[in-house]
Design an enzyme around this catalytic site. Sequence first.
Site, PDB file in Angstrom:
ATOM      1  N   HIS A 101       0.619  -1.089  -0.002  1.00  0.00           N
ATOM      2  CA  HIS A 101      -0.222  -0.075   0.118  1.00  0.00           C
ATOM      3  C   HIS A 101       0.891   1.346   0.016  1.00  0.00           C
ATOM      4  O   HIS A 101       0.558   2.207  -0.593  1.00  0.00           O
ATOM      5  CB  HIS A 101      -1.078  -0.045   1.198  1.00  0.00           C
ATOM      6  N   ARG A 134      -1.267   1.974   7.459  1.00  0.00           N
ATOM      7  CA  ARG A 134      -0.834   0.347   7.466  1.00  0.00           C
ATOM      8  C   ARG A 134      -0.321   0.033   8.846  1.00  0.00           C
ATOM      9  O   ARG A 134      -0.166  -0.833   9.370  1.00  0.00           O
ATOM     10  CB  ARG A 134      -0.047   0.200   6.431  1.00  0.00           C
ATOM     11  N   HIS A 140       1.341  -3.670   9.051  1.00  0.00           N
ATOM     12  CA  HIS A 140       2.878  -3.530   9.096  1.00  0.00           C
ATOM     13  C   HIS A 140       3.572  -2.992  10.052  1.00  0.00           C
ATOM     14  O   HIS A 140       2.972  -2.431  10.777  1.00  0.00           O
ATOM     15  CB  HIS A 140       3.003  -2.607   7.661  1.00  0.00           C
ATOM     16  N   ASP A 144       8.575  -1.396   7.548  1.00  0.00           N
ATOM     17  CA  ASP A 144       7.813  -2.144   6.137  1.00  0.00           C
ATOM     18  C   ASP A 144       7.426  -0.710   5.413  1.00  0.00           C
ATOM     19  O   ASP A 144       7.618  -0.758   4.340  1.00  0.00           O
ATOM     20  CB  ASP A 144       6.830  -2.590   6.452  1.00  0.00           C
TER      21      ASP A 144
END
Length: 184
Positions: A101, A134, A140, A144
């Site tokens: 994303h 995220r 995540h 990340d």
Amino acid sequence: YEWGKTMRDTERGKQAIEAASHTIEYFSKIYSEPFGLTISKENTPQIVALMERVLATTYVCKDKAKSQFMRIRPFVQFHEPTPVPQDEEKLSTNSSYPSGHTTMGWGLALVLAEINPERQDEILKRGYEYGESRVIVGFHYQSDVDHARVLTSALINRLHANDEFMTELQKAKAEFSRQKALLK
């Protein structure tokens, strides 16, 4: 991860839950305000076409990286539910690193900021927030997301050596100039 959990019951947490979407329509919606112009297939077809190209390119790039690392996602590692349960089953079996994303959202932010540099701060802030979402929803780790931004920045830089991309970018900039003139 723990910081993200503290944000879930806030307005920012609601935004993070909504940010699970990664369609061109959703991206057009969330970037329109910071971009300063309604982004849509009808209003800005060249910009949307460029956005679709960026999404396709970042998708391939993040998939290659994910297949190399296969990092366990935080919600799986800690056996905890997320506020986006409909995505848990699918995401539980693929890599947390790097955030897909974030690669998409940050890639779009970089390109849109290049098209409209007068609003780059607002655009990049929105792209940054999209990635942070995220972490908030537990899909995540911060690393990340951070590394996805670095990977994507290099990817977008590399696209500038591609004649086809540069032609599309110039068309999008010209379209933006025309649309901006209509607003005056």
